[in-house]
Design an enzyme around this catalytic site. Structure first.
Site, PDB file in Angstrom:
ATOM      1  N   HIS A  64      64.758  31.448  84.964  1.00 14.69           N
ATOM      2  CA  HIS A  64      64.087  31.596  83.662  1.00 14.69           C
ATOM      3  C   HIS A  64      64.159  30.288  82.885  1.00 14.69           C
ATOM      4  O   HIS A  64      63.379  30.051  81.969  1.00 14.69           O
ATOM      5  CB  HIS A  64      64.713  32.733  82.841  1.00 14.69           C
ATOM      6  CG  HIS A  64      66.087  32.431  82.357  1.00 14.69           C
ATOM      7  ND1 HIS A  64      67.179  32.460  83.188  1.00 14.69           N
ATOM      8  CD2 HIS A  64      66.554  32.059  81.145  1.00 14.69           C
ATOM      9  CE1 HIS A  64      68.251  32.118  82.494  1.00 14.69           C
ATOM     10  NE2 HIS A  64      67.898  31.883  81.256  1.00 14.69           N
ATOM     11  N   LYS A  69      71.979  25.781  87.563  1.00 20.21           N
ATOM     12  CA  LYS A  69      73.190  24.956  87.458  1.00 20.21           C
ATOM     13  C   LYS A  69      74.394  25.811  87.813  1.00 20.21           C
ATOM     14  O   LYS A  69      74.485  26.976  87.423  1.00 20.21           O
ATOM     15  CB  LYS A  69      73.312  24.461  86.001  1.00 20.21           C
ATOM     16  CG  LYS A  69      74.454  23.539  85.738  1.00 20.21           C
ATOM     17  CD  LYS A  69      73.988  22.101  85.664  1.00 20.21           C
ATOM     18  CE  LYS A  69      75.115  21.120  85.531  1.00 20.21           C
ATOM     19  NZ  LYS A  69      75.947  20.995  86.732  1.00 20.21           N
ATOM     20  N   LYS A  93      76.377  32.800  81.193  1.00 22.38           N
ATOM     21  CA  LYS A  93      77.204  31.807  80.489  1.00 22.38           C
ATOM     22  C   LYS A  93      76.323  30.749  79.808  1.00 22.38           C
ATOM     23  O   LYS A  93      76.521  30.421  78.641  1.00 22.38           O
ATOM     24  CB  LYS A  93      78.092  31.126  81.552  1.00 22.38           C
ATOM     25  CG  LYS A  93      79.210  30.305  81.036  1.00 22.38           C
ATOM     26  CD  LYS A  93      80.060  29.814  82.208  1.00 22.38           C
ATOM     27  CE  LYS A  93      80.637  30.967  83.007  1.00 22.38           C
ATOM     28  NZ  LYS A  93      81.469  30.535  84.130  1.00 22.38           N
ATOM     29  N   ASP A  98      73.886  28.441  74.853  1.00 26.20           N
ATOM     30  CA  ASP A  98      72.613  27.734  74.614  1.00 26.20           C
ATOM     31  C   ASP A  98      72.498  26.440  75.409  1.00 26.20           C
ATOM     32  O   ASP A  98      72.120  25.391  74.868  1.00 26.20           O
ATOM     33  CB  ASP A  98      72.431  27.428  73.115  1.00 26.20           C
ATOM     34  CG  ASP A  98      72.269  28.694  72.294  1.00 26.20           C
ATOM     35  OD1 ASP A  98      71.626  29.630  72.792  1.00 26.20           O
ATOM     36  OD2 ASP A  98      72.802  28.754  71.173  1.00 26.20           O
ATOM     37  N   LYS A 105      75.312  28.965  92.041  1.00 29.58           N
ATOM     38  CA  LYS A 105      76.689  28.697  92.506  1.00 29.58           C
ATOM     39  C   LYS A 105      76.635  28.413  93.998  1.00 29.58           C
ATOM     40  O   LYS A 105      75.812  28.968  94.717  1.00 29.58           O
ATOM     41  CB  LYS A 105      77.573  29.925  92.266  1.00 29.58           C
ATOM     42  CG  LYS A 105      79.041  29.588  92.243  1.00 29.58           C
ATOM     43  CD  LYS A 105      79.378  28.934  90.932  1.00 29.58           C
ATOM     44  CE  LYS A 105      80.850  28.766  90.704  1.00 29.58           C
ATOM     45  NZ  LYS A 105      81.115  28.447  89.287  1.00 29.58           N
ATOM     46  N   SER A 361      78.819  19.315  81.267  1.00 25.85           N
ATOM     47  CA  SER A 361      77.931  18.935  82.377  1.00 25.85           C
ATOM     48  C   SER A 361      76.516  18.700  81.852  1.00 25.85           C
ATOM     49  O   SER A 361      75.809  17.788  82.297  1.00 25.85           O
ATOM     50  CB  SER A 361      77.876  20.044  83.432  1.00 25.85           C
ATOM     51  OG  SER A 361      78.922  19.909  84.354  1.00 25.85           O
TER      52      SER A 361
HETATM   53  P1  NAD Z   1      91.339  24.070  91.041  1.00 29.89           P
HETATM   54  O1  NAD Z   1      91.087  24.075  92.495  1.00 29.89           O
HETATM   55  O2  NAD Z   1      91.388  22.771  90.324  1.00 29.89           O
HETATM   56  O3  NAD Z   1      92.675  24.862  90.687  1.00 29.89           O
HETATM   57  C1  NAD Z   1      92.981  26.152  91.138  1.00 29.89           C
HETATM   58  C2  NAD Z   1      94.502  26.277  91.168  1.00 29.89           C
HETATM   59  O4  NAD Z   1      94.848  27.636  91.449  1.00 29.89           O
HETATM   60  C3  NAD Z   1      95.143  25.414  92.253  1.00 29.89           C
HETATM   61  O5  NAD Z   1      96.242  24.711  91.713  1.00 29.89           O
HETATM   62  C4  NAD Z   1      95.588  26.438  93.297  1.00 29.89           C
HETATM   63  O6  NAD Z   1      96.733  26.039  94.045  1.00 29.89           O
HETATM   64  C5  NAD Z   1      95.901  27.630  92.409  1.00 29.89           C
HETATM   65  N1  NAD Z   1      95.902  28.916  93.117  1.00 29.89           N
HETATM   66  C6  NAD Z   1      95.255  29.288  94.229  1.00 29.89           C
HETATM   67  N2  NAD Z   1      95.529  30.574  94.527  1.00 29.89           N
HETATM   68  C7  NAD Z   1      96.377  31.014  93.587  1.00 29.89           C
HETATM   69  C8  NAD Z   1      97.029  32.247  93.346  1.00 29.89           C
HETATM   70  N3  NAD Z   1      96.859  33.290  94.148  1.00 29.89           N
HETATM   71  N4  NAD Z   1      97.848  32.343  92.278  1.00 29.89           N
HETATM   72  C9  NAD Z   1      98.046  31.291  91.442  1.00 29.89           C
HETATM   73  N5  NAD Z   1      97.451  30.092  91.623  1.00 29.89           N
HETATM   74  C10 NAD Z   1      96.620  29.955  92.669  1.00 29.89           C
HETATM   75  O7  NAD Z   1      90.192  25.034  90.445  1.00 29.89           O
HETATM   76  P2  NAD Z   1      89.630  25.038  88.967  1.00 29.89           P
HETATM   77  O8  NAD Z   1      88.461  24.135  88.912  1.00 29.89           O
HETATM   78  O9  NAD Z   1      90.742  24.888  88.019  1.00 29.89           O
HETATM   79  O10 NAD Z   1      89.024  26.526  88.894  1.00 29.89           O
HETATM   80  C11 NAD Z   1      89.832  27.636  88.578  1.00 29.89           C
HETATM   81  C12 NAD Z   1      88.964  28.777  88.098  1.00 29.89           C
HETATM   82  O11 NAD Z   1      88.192  28.331  86.967  1.00 29.89           O
HETATM   83  C13 NAD Z   1      87.951  29.281  89.106  1.00 29.89           C
HETATM   84  O12 NAD Z   1      87.754  30.674  88.926  1.00 29.89           O
HETATM   85  C14 NAD Z   1      86.680  28.563  88.721  1.00 29.89           C
HETATM   86  O13 NAD Z   1      85.512  29.259  89.134  1.00 29.89           O
HETATM   87  C15 NAD Z   1      86.818  28.568  87.216  1.00 29.89           C
HETATM   88  N6  NAD Z   1      86.011  27.546  86.554  1.00 29.89           N
HETATM   89  C16 NAD Z   1      86.180  26.218  86.821  1.00 29.89           C
HETATM   90  C17 NAD Z   1      85.400  25.279  86.157  1.00 29.89           C
HETATM   91  C18 NAD Z   1      85.581  23.785  86.354  1.00 29.89           C
HETATM   92  O14 NAD Z   1      84.981  23.014  85.597  1.00 29.89           O
HETATM   93  N7  NAD Z   1      86.405  23.343  87.280  1.00 29.89           N
HETATM   94  C19 NAD Z   1      84.424  25.697  85.239  1.00 29.89           C
HETATM   95  C20 NAD Z   1      84.281  27.062  84.970  1.00 29.89           C
HETATM   96  C21 NAD Z   1      85.079  27.971  85.645  1.00 29.89           C
END
Ligand code: NAD
Length: 472
Positions: A64, A69, A93, A98, A105, A361
């Site tokens: 849309h 992204k 999100k 906005d 993904k 981003s």
């Molecule tokens: P990352 O890989 O940098 O960190 C994830 C951490 O979680 C690692 O340190 C890993 O060892 C740990 N981990 C793995 N399994 C685990 C468990 N069972 N219990 C506890 N810790 C555990 O990832 P991230 O970028 O920080 O992303 C984390 C979450 O945030 C995800 O759901 C991701 O979709 C969401 N997210 C990330 C971003 C971004 O900009 N990176 C943006 C929006 C949402």
């Protein structure tokens, strides 16, 4: 699609909110549907010469708005259902904050710890090539970013691969965000998601009536926090909360958790992990057997920042936190979400709370398309304007300011917003504004914050379709 699928869970949340809107069933179905999913497999020649088949995905949930992204994750949990669910969350999100994108993904089904740096590079480059072949990447088509298990290094390889095969190298930088600053990235992107999570929690804690209802004082100061996942998002969230006066009492990682009711020093825990490769056995803290049990420890704010489905029907009744702040995507199942509401817990939903990453981003993508650093054109002008105001004040009060300080302002040093400051300001404004918007929807419909957030998203996406998105 099986009943317990992640995508079905997201759709249940959507359906709950859709009851509070007036859109036709057909339009609601179109908004919910995932438009395209691409499953690819390709061979990796490992460092030892053996061949391994790699499975990877990209889902584009909604066009849309274009481009679509969403991040790319490297995790063994990756499958078609997971990327569809996460792509759907991205559409909602982006609408909530906005940011003019549809949701997408991607993911590669690997545990990155089992691969060398050069194997990861080969996997990432081949994935990009496969995406490009099917038109699933491009500055105006679909723009990936980092997510669980990926960093700015992978984003650099994606950019470099795309640049070498595109016939539009001029805008190639905008094909991916979350790049290192020296490679077209924007200052503040690495910490953006955690920074945004902090702003969201801060706004929630600043509403006196809501805190009173939870039996908590207003503000962040002194609140006891447990963070699950000390990666990019978890670490930065913990850092900003600690700086604002919160006490980090527990941290969980994949191999277990640590807890100290008197507080843990984040910096010392990180140094301990560097030395020992684990957060466990941190001096002065108690080891918790596993990550799930850490979630059940006593605290005010629980921040799941690892993976989905961490709070579910079996452990939800043992959650002691008053606020669950969903930094990760989908950490609470929809049944557990309903149970938490009944338990009187405030849930700040992922679909709003972790939107800081995509917001910054967006600033990076704009910078790449405009080929100019944010603030470059206006910074010196702002300094000159400030000087003129000071000269007028000098005339009015018949006094002179310190000439050295005036010369400093004239030179632009310390005056006029830098790119980092502009990004921070845009991020804060976005997170604060969106919190009050979803809070207003929740209050006027007498629903929880997640339903309020989905109502906001559905209405905005419906508007997007009414501008011609259905018949592009
Ligand atoms: P990352 O890989 O940098 O960190 C994830 C951490 O979680 C690692 O340190 C890993 O060892 C740990 N981990 C793995 N399994 C685990 C468990 N069972 N219990 C506890 N810790 C555990 O990832 P991230 O970028 O920080 O992303 C984390 C979450 O945030 C995800 O759901 C991701 O979709 C969401 N997210 C990330 C971003 C971004 O900009 N990176 C943006 C929006 C949402």
């Amino acid at each position: 699609m099986s009943k317990n699928s992640f995508f079905a869970e997201v759709n249940k949340m959507f359906d709950r909110a859709a009851l509070h809107t007036n859109h036709s069933q057909g339009l609601l179905s179109q908004i919910k549907e995932c438009n395209s999913v691409y499953h690819m497999s390709f061979p990796l020649v490992r460092d030892n010469g053996e061949i391994e088949v790699i499975h990877a995905y990209r889902a584009e949930h909604s066009q849309h708005m274009q481009p679509t992204k969403g991040g790319i994750r490297y995790a063994l949990s990756v499958n078609a259902d997971e990327v569809m669910a996460l792509a759907a969350l991205m559409s909602y999100k982006c609408a909530i904050v906005d940011v003019p994108y549809g949701g997408a993904k991607g993911g590669i089904c690997i545990d990155r710890r089992n691969y060398s740096q050069s194997e990861l590079e080969r996997i990432t480059r081949r994935y990009t090539f496969e995406l490009a072949k099917k038109n699933f990447i491009g500055p105006g088509v679909d723009v990936p970013a980092p997510d669980y298990g990926t960093t700015s290094a992978e984003m650099s390889w994606i950019y470099d691969t795309y640049r070498s095969i595109t016939d539009n190298p001029l805008d190639a930088l905008a094909c991916v965000t979350g790049k290192p600053v020296g490679d077209g990235g924007v200052r503040g992107r690495t910490e953006a998601t955690g920074r945004g999570v902090f702003f969201g929690i801060r706004e929630a804690c600043n509403i006196e009536a809501d805190m009173h209802a939870l039996g908590l004082n207003r503000g962040i100061e002194g609140k006891r926090v447990i963070v699950q996942g000390l990666g990019n998002v978890g670490y930065h969230t913990a850092l900003y909360l600690e700086q604002a006066g919160a006490v980090i009492v527990g941290i969980a990682e994949y191999d277990g958790g640590i807890y100290n009711a008197n507080g843990l020093s984040l910096e010392k825990v990180v140094n301990h992990r560097k030395e020992t490769q684990s957060i466990l056995d941190f001096p002065g803290s108690t080891n918790i057997q596993n990550s799930f049990l850490t979630l059940e420890m006593d605290c005010d704010i629980l921040v799941p920042a690892a993976l989905e489905n961490q709070i579910h029907s079996e452990n939800v009744s043992r959650i002691q936190a008053k606020i669950v702040a969903e930094a990760a995507n989908g950490p609470i199942t929809s049944a557990a979400d309903q149970a938490l509401i009944k338990q009187g817990v405030m849930v700040i939903p992922d679909v709003y709370l972790n939107a800081g990453g995509v917001t910054v981003s967006y600033f990076e993508w704009l910078r790449n398309l405009s080929h100019v650093r944010h603030g470059r054109i206006s910074r010196r002008r702002e300094a000159h304007n400030a000087l003129k105001i000071l000269e007028t004040v000098e005339d009015l009060v018949d006094k002179k300011f310190d000439p050295i300080k005036l010369a400093d302002i004239d030179s632009g040093r310390g005056f006029g917003a830098s790119e980092a400051e502009l990004v921070e300001s845009g991020l804060e404004d976005t997170m604060v504004g969106a919190y009050h918007e979803i809070h207003a929807h929740a209050s006027s419909h007498k629903v929880d914050l997640r339903t309020g957030a989905f109502i906001s998203a559905i209405n905005k996406i419906a508007q997007g379709y009414s501008r011609g998105g259905i018949f592009p």
